[in-house]
Write an enzyme that holds these catalytic residues in place. Structure first.
Site, PDB file in Angstrom:
ATOM      1  N   ASN A  13      31.202 -17.184 -15.555  1.00 16.79           N
ATOM      2  CA  ASN A  13      30.952 -17.282 -14.116  1.00 16.79           C
ATOM      3  C   ASN A  13      29.573 -16.680 -13.809  1.00 16.79           C
ATOM      4  OD1 ASN A  13      30.816 -16.410 -11.368  1.00 16.79           O
ATOM      5  ND2 ASN A  13      32.992 -16.825 -11.158  1.00 16.79           N
ATOM      6  N   HIS A  16      27.028 -13.935 -10.017  1.00 17.21           N
ATOM      7  CA  HIS A  16      26.282 -12.709  -9.748  1.00 17.21           C
ATOM      8  C   HIS A  16      24.827 -12.765 -10.182  1.00 17.21           C
ATOM      9  CE1 HIS A  16      29.669 -11.113  -7.827  1.00 17.21           C
ATOM     10  NE2 HIS A  16      30.418 -11.385  -8.865  1.00 17.21           N
ATOM     11  N   HIS A  49      31.351 -20.215  -7.920  1.00 17.37           N
ATOM     12  CA  HIS A  49      32.149 -20.205  -6.691  1.00 17.37           C
ATOM     13  C   HIS A  49      31.211 -20.468  -5.512  1.00 17.37           C
ATOM     14  CE1 HIS A  49      35.217 -17.712  -4.079  1.00 17.37           C
ATOM     15  NE2 HIS A  49      34.943 -18.886  -3.556  1.00 17.37           N
ATOM     16  N   ARG A  51      30.966 -20.252  -2.014  1.00 16.35           N
ATOM     17  CA  ARG A  51      31.714 -19.632  -0.914  1.00 16.35           C
ATOM     18  C   ARG A  51      31.284 -20.231   0.405  1.00 16.35           C
ATOM     19  NH1 ARG A  51      34.373 -14.477  -2.550  1.00 16.35           N
ATOM     20  NH2 ARG A  51      34.965 -14.354  -0.378  1.00 16.35           N
ATOM     21  N   ARG A  55      27.208 -16.719   0.041  1.00 18.59           N
ATOM     22  CA  ARG A  55      26.607 -15.402  -0.224  1.00 18.59           C
ATOM     23  C   ARG A  55      25.963 -15.308  -1.605  1.00 18.59           C
ATOM     24  NH1 ARG A  55      31.977 -11.679  -0.795  1.00 18.59           N
ATOM     25  NH2 ARG A  55      32.326 -12.508   1.277  1.00 18.59           N
ATOM     26  N   GLU A  76      34.652 -23.356  -8.243  1.00 16.08           N
ATOM     27  CA  GLU A  76      35.661 -22.591  -7.486  1.00 16.08           C
ATOM     28  C   GLU A  76      35.361 -22.772  -6.009  1.00 16.08           C
ATOM     29  OE1 GLU A  76      35.575 -18.482  -8.452  1.00 16.08           O
ATOM     30  OE2 GLU A  76      36.205 -18.808 -10.501  1.00 16.08           O
ATOM     31  N   THR A 107      37.246 -12.182  -4.764  1.00 13.60           N
ATOM     32  CA  THR A 107      38.528 -12.841  -4.502  1.00 13.60           C
ATOM     33  C   THR A 107      39.650 -11.851  -4.806  1.00 13.60           C
ATOM     34  OG1 THR A 107      37.417 -14.822  -5.268  1.00 13.60           O
ATOM     35  CG2 THR A 107      39.780 -14.989  -4.899  1.00 13.60           C
ATOM     36  N   GLU A 157      45.451 -20.682 -12.742  1.00 17.95           N
ATOM     37  CA  GLU A 157      44.701 -19.551 -13.295  1.00 17.95           C
ATOM     38  C   GLU A 157      45.353 -18.280 -12.781  1.00 17.95           C
ATOM     39  OE1 GLU A 157      40.417 -19.756 -13.341  1.00 17.95           O
ATOM     40  OE2 GLU A 157      40.245 -17.571 -13.260  1.00 17.95           O
ATOM     41  N   HIS A 200      39.532 -12.677 -13.797  1.00 17.96           N
ATOM     42  CA  HIS A 200      39.156 -11.728 -12.750  1.00 17.96           C
ATOM     43  C   HIS A 200      39.158 -10.310 -13.283  1.00 17.96           C
ATOM     44  CE1 HIS A 200      38.257  -9.982  -8.894  1.00 17.96           C
ATOM     45  NE2 HIS A 200      38.008 -11.206  -8.482  1.00 17.96           N
TER      46      HIS A 200
HETATM   47  N1  PXP Z   1      38.420 -16.635 -11.846  1.00 16.92           N
HETATM   48  C1  PXP Z   1      38.395 -16.798 -10.508  1.00 16.92           C
HETATM   49  C2  PXP Z   1      39.296 -17.821  -9.908  1.00 16.92           C
HETATM   50  C3  PXP Z   1      37.518 -16.046  -9.697  1.00 16.92           C
HETATM   51  O1  PXP Z   1      37.512 -16.227  -8.367  1.00 16.92           O
HETATM   52  C4  PXP Z   1      36.635 -15.145 -10.307  1.00 16.92           C
HETATM   53  C5  PXP Z   1      35.650 -14.371  -9.486  1.00 16.92           C
HETATM   54  O2  PXP Z   1      34.803 -15.245  -8.843  1.00 16.92           O
HETATM   55  C6  PXP Z   1      36.683 -15.016 -11.709  1.00 16.92           C
HETATM   56  C7  PXP Z   1      37.611 -15.757 -12.447  1.00 16.92           C
HETATM   57  C8  PXP Z   1      35.767 -14.107 -12.445  1.00 16.92           C
HETATM   58  O3  PXP Z   1      35.983 -12.784 -12.089  1.00 16.92           O
HETATM   59  P1  PXP Z   1      34.985 -11.674 -12.547  1.00 16.92           P
HETATM   60  O4  PXP Z   1      33.657 -11.999 -11.942  1.00 16.92           O
HETATM   61  O5  PXP Z   1      35.584 -10.410 -12.018  1.00 16.92           O
HETATM   62  O6  PXP Z   1      34.936 -11.711 -14.056  1.00 16.92           O
END
Ligand code: PXP
Length: 250
Positions: A13, A16, A49, A51, A55, A76, A107, A157, A200
């Site tokens: 992901n 960030h 994601h 949003r 952001r 996402e 999330t 998930e 997550h």
């Molecule tokens: N899976 C989903 C559905 C999420 O919303 C997120 C965060 O955007 C992640 C995985 C990844 O989480 P993290 O950034 O904490 O590793």
């Protein structure tokens, strides 16, 4: 993401990277460049994601990822009409439906599927018809799993946030209870015919017990990897995660 039997896929992901870019309002660092590095380092897919408040990831980022990635994109998004239209325009490999609150930092929980079944069934149907692999981000809760199954989602998930938070805070009994719940619910979802993913808050310290669940086919990991990239570089940070996942699986 490819479906070779048994392999645990890693979706990286990159939200960030966009968070850091947006802190200065410019174009650097570029999430697409990070995504390509992640591909080279062994990511099986890229997760982003979009949003509602934009952001981190922007519409232009999604355009770029769709155009230039060679691994599949997992988009996402919240279950809104705007996001559905964007997904139908791009037709990414995968769409993961997540809950979204403006005031949250990330999330925080899973989607409340059981109370919104009818609307969600209608929401995901056109996405599936368009060829997107739809997953639903939910808590490890039998009620939510059954509802996700009833609305026709092929994938769920499981939210690993509570397990990871308990570990980080040293609440090891709570962590172990969360892990047990995740283990049982991964097996239950699989028994219903659902493909099981998880994610997550996962880190090097928390990934292995989840990666060891035989029913889990894909992990999506972001924040920790982008943070760890500060210290060891993005490629090595991802390669180490991949190594731990493979070790847990062996
Ligand atoms: N899976 C989903 C559905 C999420 O919303 C997120 C965060 O955007 C992640 C995985 C990844 O989480 P993290 O950034 O904490 O590793």
């Amino acid at each position: 993401m490819t479906d070779d039997a048994g392999k645990l896929r890693l979706g990286v992901n990159i939200d960030h990277v966009a968070t850091v870019r947006n802190a200065r309002g410019g174009t650097y660092p570029d999430p697409l460049r990070a995504a390509r590095l992640a591909e080279e380092a062994g990511a099986d897919g890229i997760t982003a994601h979009l949003r509602e408040d934009r952001r981190h990831i922007s519409d232009a980022d999604i355009d770029g990822l769709m155009e230039h990635l060679s691994v599949p994109l997992n988009l996402e998004m919240a279950a809104t009409a705007e996001m559905q239209a964007i997904a139908l325009r791009h037709r990414p490999h995968a769409v993961c439906i997540v809950p979204e609150k403006r005031e949250e930092r990330t999330t925080e929980g899973g989607l409340e599927v059981a109370q919104d079944e009818n609307r969600l069934a209608h929401f995901i149907a056109p996405l599936r018809e368009a060829g997107c692999r739809v997953s639903i981000f939910i808590a490890a809760d039998a009620r939510q799993i059954e509802a996700a199954h009833r609305i026709g989602a092929p994938v769920i998930e499981l939210h690993t946030g509570a397990y990871c938070d308990a570990h980080a805070e040293g609440r090891f009994d709570a962590r172990d209870a969360e892990l047990e719940r995740l283990r049982k619910m991964a097996a239950y979802a699989h028994s219903l015919g659902l493909e099981v993913h998880a994610g997550h808050g996962l880190t090097y310290e928390t990934v292995k017990p989840i990666a060891a669940f035989p029913e889990v086919r894909e992990l999506n990991i972001g924040h920790f990897l982008i943070g760890e990239a500060i210290f060891r570089g993005l490629g090595p940070a991802i390669a180490e995660m991949r190594r731990l996942m493979d070790e847990a699986r062996a």
